[in-house]
Design a protein around this motif. Structure first.
Motif, PDB file in Angstrom:
ATOM      1  N   GLY A   1      20.634 -38.455  78.958  1.00 30.22           N
ATOM      2  CA  GLY A   1      20.011 -39.704  77.924  1.00 30.22           C
ATOM      3  C   GLY A   1      21.061 -40.660  78.637  1.00 30.22           C
ATOM      4  O   GLY A   1      21.355 -41.056  77.589  1.00 30.22           O
TER       5      GLY A   1
ATOM      6  N   LEU B   1      27.669 -41.489  71.828  1.00 28.84           N
ATOM      7  CA  LEU B   1      26.763 -40.711  72.803  1.00 28.84           C
ATOM      8  C   LEU B   1      25.640 -39.469  71.571  1.00 28.84           C
ATOM      9  O   LEU B   1      24.435 -40.613  71.217  1.00 28.84           O
TER      10      LEU B   1
ATOM     11  N   ARG C   1      22.790 -41.017  69.088  1.00 27.29           N
ATOM     12  CA  ARG C   1      21.311 -40.148  68.868  1.00 27.29           C
ATOM     13  C   ARG C   1      20.590 -39.345  67.552  1.00 27.29           C
ATOM     14  O   ARG C   1      19.474 -39.577  67.506  1.00 27.29           O
TER      15      ARG C   1
ATOM     16  N   ASP D   1      19.076 -43.245  66.890  1.00 18.89           N
ATOM     17  CA  ASP D   1      17.843 -43.632  66.877  1.00 18.89           C
ATOM     18  C   ASP D   1      17.575 -42.427  68.717  1.00 18.89           C
ATOM     19  O   ASP D   1      17.847 -42.751  69.411  1.00 18.89           O
ATOM     20  N   PRO D   2      16.628 -41.036  67.868  1.00 15.04           N
ATOM     21  CA  PRO D   2      16.419 -40.294  69.013  1.00 15.04           C
ATOM     22  C   PRO D   2      15.474 -41.281  69.684  1.00 15.04           C
ATOM     23  O   PRO D   2      14.630 -41.958  70.073  1.00 15.04           O
ATOM     24  N   GLN D   3      15.827 -40.451  71.353  1.00 17.70           N
ATOM     25  CA  GLN D   3      14.881 -41.335  72.274  1.00 17.70           C
ATOM     26  C   GLN D   3      14.608 -39.501  73.394  1.00 17.70           C
ATOM     27  O   GLN D   3      14.826 -38.077  72.808  1.00 17.70           O
ATOM     28  N   ASP D   4      13.452 -39.707  74.337  1.00 15.30           N
ATOM     29  CA  ASP D   4      12.946 -38.340  74.954  1.00 15.30           C
ATOM     30  C   ASP D   4      14.135 -37.677  76.113  1.00 15.30           C
ATOM     31  O   ASP D   4      13.616 -38.330  77.004  1.00 15.30           O
ATOM     32  N   ASP D   5      15.133 -37.283  75.518  1.00 18.80           N
ATOM     33  CA  ASP D   5      16.075 -37.031  76.512  1.00 18.80           C
ATOM     34  C   ASP D   5      17.020 -35.260  75.983  1.00 18.80           C
ATOM     35  O   ASP D   5      16.011 -35.529  74.587  1.00 18.80           O
TER      36      ASP D   5
ATOM     37  N   THR E   1      20.008 -34.925  75.126  1.00 15.67           N
ATOM     38  CA  THR E   1      20.737 -34.935  73.939  1.00 15.67           C
ATOM     39  C   THR E   1      20.299 -35.685  72.973  1.00 15.67           C
ATOM     40  O   THR E   1      20.727 -34.657  71.531  1.00 15.67           O
ATOM     41  N   SER E   2      19.326 -36.065  72.281  1.00 12.32           N
ATOM     42  CA  SER E   2      18.419 -35.891  71.456  1.00 12.32           C
ATOM     43  C   SER E   2      17.861 -34.373  70.875  1.00 12.32           C
ATOM     44  O   SER E   2      17.785 -34.633  69.756  1.00 12.32           O
TER      45      SER E   2
ATOM     46  N   THR F   1      20.928 -33.116  69.135  1.00 13.64           N
ATOM     47  CA  THR F   1      21.297 -33.703  68.351  1.00 13.64           C
ATOM     48  C   THR F   1      19.814 -33.048  66.912  1.00 13.64           C
ATOM     49  O   THR F   1      20.590 -32.952  66.090  1.00 13.64           O
ATOM     50  N   SER F   2      18.653 -33.103  67.356  1.00 12.43           N
ATOM     51  CA  SER F   2      17.943 -32.572  66.274  1.00 12.43           C
ATOM     52  C   SER F   2      17.880 -30.915  65.559  1.00 12.43           C
ATOM     53  O   SER F   2      17.607 -31.069  64.453  1.00 12.43           O
TER      54      SER F   2
END
Length: 397
Positions: free
Chosen positions: A155, A201, A205, A208-212, A214-215, A218-219
């Motif tokens: 990400g 970074l 995330r 603002d979570p993304q499709d990667d 790191t997200s 992080t979750s």
């Protein structure tokens, strides 16, 4: 008297095989004063040690800050023990928990989905470079696709790729390559800047979570992982994509060109990748600590002693790989090398690494069938305790 390791000498990375063969024959458990470690050199012993975390502990094994000066350690502070919670640097049960979390991002389907993306990155690069007719493979061809694929996976924004590559190089040199005191302090600055970047970074995330990757990681903070564990996971995966895989590709291309087997027939690419890793591995081995007194071949490794599991030597063990110094493109057991480790610490990214190497060789072989080494160059490797990577590789086509 048996010669010792010398990570400052060119032969240590470029041509250690005669030295390692001597150790396998006469001192399979070798006490290296230079490394401050016992070294296991026979395939069976290296494999067994990887598979025995009860006796050969990974806890703290990657935290190679022993070579750092007091001033450097003071500057790093708590980060002098960087990697202390990375999955390859801990034992069960922490290892079990961390690996379970990371594996969620490396499913077979997820890895396979990256193949077309990586193939396109290689094609795009060659569209730009091929018309030149020459290049430095290390700087112009070997790194960019892997760096970009890893950045997308993690990400990292495209605008930050060069920054991340430079900072990853800093931390590799700081922790895994011998450096003079003043250079250590410079590298420590770059490393701390890099950690701050990864930390930000992760924080971004979380909001603002993304499709990667790191997200995804992080979750899991709070439920399965800590914030520091996520930062270290991201940092080490960036090392693999920015450094280890590209180094292995460079080693493989050099070997294949020297052996006169370029381009590799498509049916042999997968096995050629394994034989290249066996004979010219980008990883030289892994460190462990003896969790108790261990006696092997009449030598007792005392509890708490540092131990190097030499995968470099294991890959050249004549009892497993007949005529080990000869490159055999269709060697039946080439994939039994230990470059990715073994047992619970088998590299979680191995499937992705293999996919990248196979894909790159397929695309390069098709697009540059006339690839050859530029004449008159000196082939040199960077100094390192645990890695093999070319400093340059001039090619023409």
């Amino acid at each position: 008297m048996i010669e010792d390791f010398d990570v400052g000498a060119a032969w240590h990375v470029a041509a250690p095989y005669a030295f390692l063969a001597g150790l396998r024959a006469r001192a399979p458990v070798f006490k290296s004063e230079h490394l401050g470690a016992y070294v296991l050199t026979r395939y069976a012993d290296v494999r067994a040690a990887y598979g025995d975390p009860r006796r050969f502990s990974s806890r703290g094994s990657l935290t190679i800050s022993r070579s750092l000066t007091r001033a450097t350690r003071d500057k790093l502070g708590e980060h002098g023990s960087f990697l202390s919670s990375f999955v390859a640097n801990v034992d069960p049960p922490d290892h079990t928990r961390l690996r379970r979390s990371v594996s969620k991002a490396f499913t077979p389907r997820a890895v396979a989905a990256m193949e077309q993306d990586f193939r396109r990155l290689n094609e795009d690069l060659l569209d730009r470079v091929a018309p030149r007719g020459h290049a430095d493979f290390v700087t112009d061809l070997g790194h960019e696709p892997s760096i970009k694929l890893t950045a997308r996976f993690i990400g990292v924004p495209e605008a930050d790729e060069a920054f991340v590559q430079a900072r990853v190089k800093d931390w590799f040199q700081l922790f895994l390559s011998p450096q003079p005191p003043e250079r250590q302090l410079e590298l420590a600055d770059g490393f701390l800047t890099y950690l701050d970047y990864v930390d930000r970074l992760v924080a971004a995330r979380a909001k603002d979570p993304q499709d990667d990757f790191t997200s995804l990681m992080t979750s899991l903070i709070g439920a399965e992982l800590t914030h520091r564990e996520v930062v270290e996971l991201i940092s080490t995966i960036l090392l693999g994509g920015n450094d280890t895989v590209p180094n292995q590709l460079g080693n493989a291309v050099l070997r294949l060109l020297r052996e006169g087997v370029w381009p590799v027939p498509p049916a042999l690419v997968a096995n050629a990748v394994e034989e290249c890793m066996r004979i010219d591995g980008a990883s030289l081995g892994s460190f462990r600590y003896a969790a108790e007194d261990v006696t092997l071949h009449g030598v007792t490794i005392p509890r708490a002693a540092l131990v190097l599991l030499s995968t470099d030597s294991a890959g050249h063990d004549e009892s497993v790989f007949p005529d080990p110094e000869r490159f055999v493109i269709d060697r039946p057991n080439a994939a039994e090398h230990l470059v990715f480790g073994y047992g619970i610490h088998f590299c979680v990214g191995a499937a992705l690494g293999r996919l990248q190497l196979r894909t790159a060789l397929e695309v390069l072989g098709r697009r540059l069938p006339g690839l050859r080494l530029a004449p008159g160059q000196d082939i040199t490797y960077r100094r390192s305790i645990v890695g093999r990577g070319l400093t340059s590789l001039l090619v023409e086509w």
